[in-house]
Motif scaffolding. Sequence first.
Motif, PDB file in Angstrom:
ATOM      1  N   SER A  64       0.842  -1.069  -0.201  1.00 23.69           N
ATOM      2  CA  SER A  64       0.102  -0.071   0.054  1.00 23.69           C
ATOM      3  C   SER A  64       0.909   1.167  -0.048  1.00 23.69           C
ATOM      4  O   SER A  64       2.027   1.284   0.767  1.00 23.69           O
ATOM      5  CB  SER A  64      -0.967  -0.110   1.238  1.00 23.69           C
ATOM      6  OG  SER A  64      -1.838  -0.993   1.300  1.00 23.69           O
ATOM      7  N   CYS A  65       0.452   2.381  -0.758  1.00 25.40           N
ATOM      8  CA  CYS A  65       1.096   3.390  -0.745  1.00 25.40           C
ATOM      9  C   CYS A  65       0.282   4.616  -1.101  1.00 25.40           C
ATOM     10  O   CYS A  65      -0.860   4.479  -1.714  1.00 25.40           O
ATOM     11  CB  CYS A  65       2.217   3.363  -1.762  1.00 25.40           C
ATOM     12  SG  CYS A  65       1.884   3.017  -3.216  1.00 25.40           S
ATOM     13  N   SER A  66       0.885   5.606  -1.062  1.00 24.48           N
ATOM     14  CA  SER A  66       0.018   7.204  -1.439  1.00 24.48           C
ATOM     15  C   SER A  66       0.880   7.595  -2.426  1.00 24.48           C
ATOM     16  O   SER A  66       1.955   7.693  -2.309  1.00 24.48           O
ATOM     17  CB  SER A  66       0.027   8.244  -0.290  1.00 24.48           C
ATOM     18  OG  SER A  66      -0.711   7.669   1.018  1.00 24.48           O
ATOM     19  N   GLU A 114      -4.908   7.001  -2.907  1.00 22.34           N
ATOM     20  CA  GLU A 114      -4.360   5.929  -1.989  1.00 22.34           C
ATOM     21  C   GLU A 114      -4.351   4.492  -2.890  1.00 22.34           C
ATOM     22  O   GLU A 114      -5.404   4.315  -3.385  1.00 22.34           O
ATOM     23  CB  GLU A 114      -5.396   5.592  -0.728  1.00 22.34           C
ATOM     24  CG  GLU A 114      -5.105   6.912   0.046  1.00 22.34           C
ATOM     25  CD  GLU A 114      -3.841   7.087   0.929  1.00 22.34           C
ATOM     26  OE1 GLU A 114      -3.156   6.022   0.811  1.00 22.34           O
ATOM     27  OE2 GLU A 114      -3.711   8.322   1.375  1.00 22.34           O
TER      28      GLU A 114
END
Length: 651
Positions: free
Chosen positions: A220-222, A240
């Motif tokens: 997961s990352c922004s 997101e």
Amino acid sequence: MSLPTEKVQELKQIIHNHLSQMNVHSRIKECVDESFRGDDLESGALDEAGLLNALKERGIVDDVMNTLKFEGLARERRRPEGRKRAEAIEEIPTRVGVDPTKRYLYLQILGGKAFLEHLQDPEPMRGKVTSTFTLHVHFKGQRFKSRPVPCACEPDISEGFLLELQKDGGKMADTATLLSLSDSIHLVLIKTDPSGDTTLIASHFLAWRDILLSSNGRLSCSVEINGVGAEAKVPMGILEVKFEIIPRFSQILTKDVISAQVKLEHSRIAERERLFLVYAKQWWREFLQIRASHSNRLVKIFAQDECGTNRPVCSFVCPLRAGRLLDSPRQAARFVSLLGYEHSPSVGGGKVEMWSSLHAFLCKGKGDCEDHAVLLCSLLLGFGLNAFVCVGTKAKGAAHTWVMTISPEGEVTFWESLTAHRYAHRPVNPDDPPALKQSRPEHPYKTVGCVFNHQSFYANSQPADAVDICLFELYNETRWKSMSEEAIRSVCGPKLLPRGPVFPPLYPPSVDSALVSNDMEYELRSLVTDHRRDLGLTTAWDDELSYILTPALAAYELEHCTGVSAGNEEFQQAIRRAIPDGHTFKGFPIQFVHRNARRAFATCLRSPVCEEIICCRGDHVRLAVRVRVFTYPESACAVWIMFAVRYRWIL
């Protein structure tokens, strides 16, 4: 459809390996030992249903299913029962066929935030049409788009996209193979206002290979996405993002390995771009030495895309096949002309040149003349023609871009990508005596500075750059200065390592032409009736006359597609039979590239001929209107509307 025997065996092996990694066999054995006594086993009381219930109670079945399905499915299974059925139906994800011999990347967009331009936007009201965001995704020739969501500071973009990592067959790709895939995921964010007008908000190339570091196959990352054109360095918002590899890896890579690979690719790209820039500068100096006036010619070697990156113009063109969506080069020209035209927007007015990438151009459905010309040239190359993009000027010295094809016999044809018009080029000999009558050119082009495609670039080195007297003998070095094809291949070739971006395929039309035609026709009838009522006039419709107008609209579109006029004789015969003696007939055809009936009606009223028909006064006035929508790839539409009236002529 059954799988071959070897594929079945391979699938069984994959499932076996997966269950072994989860230690499922030992957990089942423990469950049997704890849930059933020895006499149960001996008496045969242990059956399949009882064992399955015991496994469900201990959560073993759920654990297996959670690893085999996407998280979206798991959330759907755990959804509270109190929700409405309609809401539940909307949350059921689309089921996609998965090839068990390939690896996939499941890309989830979990929402957006910090879209500050929409900080003051009011909450969308039920039943009220608002501006919407749509996210488009392209990866290795695969295209997807999200559902439209209302524009907001924190837009509720919640979508999942299953991206195939290996397009060819063979052994399932391992981490080393995927590490060599340099393709990025192209994200394009489009804003659509209530009138249907689109705006390109952001274009971002998303790197995904950090997922190869994850031991559980998830990451997961922004992601901060920037604007386009003059705002290419300005953040527009944050998405997101969550990645998931399906199936998971048995081995993962280290961060040092991935960093080394990315650094190596960047150094290769930087080196070949540096070498091409050095060559281009030397080539340009040689071109200026031929004639001092060459500095004033439109010779464009580089262009800036929507992300603010300078790229060789040859890299914007690539032979593009439309499959069965387009049948001929002329139909391709018609399709390109139906895409909207707009100057690249800029803050404070003025024109900022921005050559959109093909994916961004197709997503927003409109662009400048350069975007149209590049797409048309790519399609003509796909149809096997010797096509080039021409950069020059038209009337009043305005910069313009169009397309040229050269036949094996050397005949030159100009294609105007904004209108689909074709012009045969017949050069004028400036040495002919003035008394000799010269034919006026039909095309609107004045000068030409250079021509190019995906593998060639030629600059006009003739004494004058006027199109009328220009000879397009591209291989004549005294008339055209060419760039080295080897130098062009070094930055635009198909076998580059790492590879350049893959051009996206065309989408088939998603518009029901019959349904849209009917809806627009009924709406136009209502608008005409209301308009005449405001003038104190009654309205009577002639359904038979409306239907008779259909062949004329079909003939107009056929002529625009092929240049062949057909069907007019039969239409004239039908009109003469439908109009009684002593009556007058008037008709007004017009074509649009949008499907907004109100906008079309307002435009028609600005025509004196159409206004005279709509506001006709007299004896036995009968009105008619017919709408015919012709669909093309990317849901581009040619909307033909014809208003007509018949009335008794009185002296």
